[in-house]
Scaffold this active site. Structure first.
Site, mmCIF file in Angstrom:
data_model
loop_
_atom_site.group_PDB
_atom_site.id
_atom_site.type_symbol
_atom_site.label_atom_id
_atom_site.label_comp_id
_atom_site.label_asym_id
_atom_site.label_seq_id
_atom_site.Cartn_x
_atom_site.Cartn_y
_atom_site.Cartn_z
ATOM 1 N N LYS A 113 0.901 -7.825 7.577
ATOM 2 C CA LYS A 113 0.315 -6.476 7.667
ATOM 3 C C LYS A 113 0.011 -5.929 6.278
ATOM 4 O O LYS A 113 -0.994 -5.237 6.088
ATOM 5 C CB LYS A 113 1.240 -5.530 8.446
ATOM 6 C CG LYS A 113 1.286 -5.893 9.927
ATOM 7 C CD LYS A 113 1.696 -4.734 10.821
ATOM 8 C CE LYS A 113 1.527 -5.127 12.280
ATOM 9 N NZ LYS A 113 1.953 -4.117 13.224
ATOM 10 N N LYS A 196 -2.431 -14.492 16.918
ATOM 11 C CA LYS A 196 -1.945 -13.798 18.121
ATOM 12 C C LYS A 196 -2.917 -12.693 18.558
ATOM 13 O O LYS A 196 -3.571 -12.075 17.717
ATOM 14 C CB LYS A 196 -0.549 -13.269 17.776
ATOM 15 C CG LYS A 196 -0.150 -11.910 18.257
ATOM 16 C CD LYS A 196 1.278 -11.632 17.852
ATOM 17 C CE LYS A 196 1.414 -10.243 17.259
ATOM 18 N NZ LYS A 196 1.942 -9.232 18.119
ATOM 19 N N LYS A 199 -3.412 -5.636 19.583
ATOM 20 C CA LYS A 199 -4.172 -4.455 20.020
ATOM 21 C C LYS A 199 -4.906 -3.787 18.876
ATOM 22 O O LYS A 199 -5.864 -3.061 19.092
ATOM 23 C CB LYS A 199 -3.260 -3.466 20.765
ATOM 24 C CG LYS A 199 -2.104 -2.922 19.963
ATOM 25 C CD LYS A 199 -1.310 -1.935 20.789
ATOM 26 C CE LYS A 199 0.093 -2.372 21.082
ATOM 27 N NZ LYS A 199 0.976 -2.603 19.942
#
Ligand code: AQP
Length: 332
Positions: A113, A196, A199
């Site tokens: 991230k 992966k 969202k």
């Protein structure tokens, strides 16, 4: 045994979140081993990366409606919003003061991230996220945490922090065990099946949102990236796209991967994808119907009030004990 899990309202819930998390919660709520069951909306985790205020509010309520529409039963499960229970932030801070920067910097999710947010800035919260996650779990003496493979490392750190605290201040926290679901634990992106499904992916074609229009869902599956071979066969290494679709179909139809390989051994990719698209649509359509009934209901608020009060009661007992052990606050 107490069971706890949460999902971030950082976007609309994907098929990955549903298969990897919510579908399992719904099954597990009937497991008599779990005498207490808590599921929350991890809104404080969501703000570790920038969020639009209106979208966040909408996603928080939407996630609660999705929990209920997917089948979580408020008579068995306490559902609450993390930020409505202040002890999460309180314990999160105390645990930050017992963890080490090196431990946090090693977390794969932080590295991933942080790399994505280099240009808009990497927040301190992104680094200390696992301390808040540890607080979420340890506040409730949680015995069992269902985690996808991607959260396993964070749960290990939670165990380390709990043991470290117990050793330093005396027995305080239950050291939680992971519950890793088997097949379907990780659903991959439809545009890059080595990544992966997330969202918050910038490309909406990469994920299926539980609230996507059914025709769009079918379209996304039919245009999912596969390979130039023609065999429907599970091989994560060489055929990640087909393997991902097999996993999705297996989870939506409760059929084993090997039975599906047999069924589709002579099928074309187009025929196979058609069936995957229909199976996902059949799984999601009834959820959307219930969602639409719930999203603006007072019932949803009643569920959240009950959940907040119960979580506050439990967590206040624990945070008072922790503050006492550490020496915080006032005492004669
Ligand atoms: N692709 C996935 N396959 C299976 N399970 C998944 N989970 C997430 N993605 C998949 C599981 O969903 C739960 C909630 O996850 P979260 O929202 O708290 O955080 P996340 O894992 O970071 O989910 P996303 O969708 O990838 O969110 P963003 O994009 O905001 O980072 C967890 O149990 C997780 O394992």
């Amino acid at each position: 045994m107490r069971f706890l899990s949460g999902i971030q309202p950082s976007g609309t819930i994907t098929l990955g979140n549903y298969i990897g998390a919510i579908k399992n919660f719904v099954k597990l709520q009937d497991n008599p081993d779990f005498t207490d069951f808590l599921v929350f909306v991890a809104d404080m985790h969501a703000i570790t990366v920038p969020q639009d205020k209106q979208a966040l509010r909408k996603n928080i309520r939407s996630l609660v409606a999705i929990y209920l529409a997917c089948g979580l039963n408020p008579e068995k499960v306490h559902i609450f919003i993390q930020s409505e229970v202040p002890a999460h932030a309180q314990l999160g801070w105390i645990l930050q003061c017992t963890g080490y920067i090196g431990e946090l910097e090693r977390m794969t999710q932080y590295k991933d991230k942080a790399a994505k947010h280099q240009t808009d800035g990497v927040t301190v919260g992104l680094l200390t996220y696992p301390s808040l996650m540890a607080a979420d779990i340890l506040l409730y003496d949680t015995d069992c945490v269902p985690v996808g493979q991607d959260q396993k490392q964070h749960l290990e750190l939670t165990r380390t922090l709990a043991e470290r605290f117990n050793n330093k201040f005396g027995e305080t926290f239950v050291v939680p065990e992971p519950y890793i679901a088997g097949a379907g634990a990780k659903i991959m992106s439809l545009t890059d099946p080595t990544k992966k499904m997330s969202k918050s992916d910038e490309n909406p074609k990469a994920f299926i949102s539980i609230l996507d229009d059914i025709n769009i869902i079918k379209k996304k599956i039919k245009s999912a990236v596969t390979d130039s071979d023609t065999k429907v066969k599970f091989d994560k290494e060489n055929k990640p796209g087909i393997s991902n679709l097999l996993t999705i179909l297996s989870c939506c139809t409760n059929t084993s991967i090997s039975d599906l390989e047999e069924k589709y051994k002579d099928a074309t990719y187009a025929e196979f994808k058609e069936d995957v698209a229909n199976a996902v649509a059949a799984e999601i359509e009834p959820i959307q119907k219930k969602y639409n009934e719930l999203i603006n209901s007072d019932f949803l608020d009643k569920v959240l009030d009950e959940g907040r009060d119960y979580a506050t009661y439990l967590s206040n007992k624990k945070i008072n004990k922790v503050m006492n052990k550490v020496g915080l606050g006032r005492k004669r």
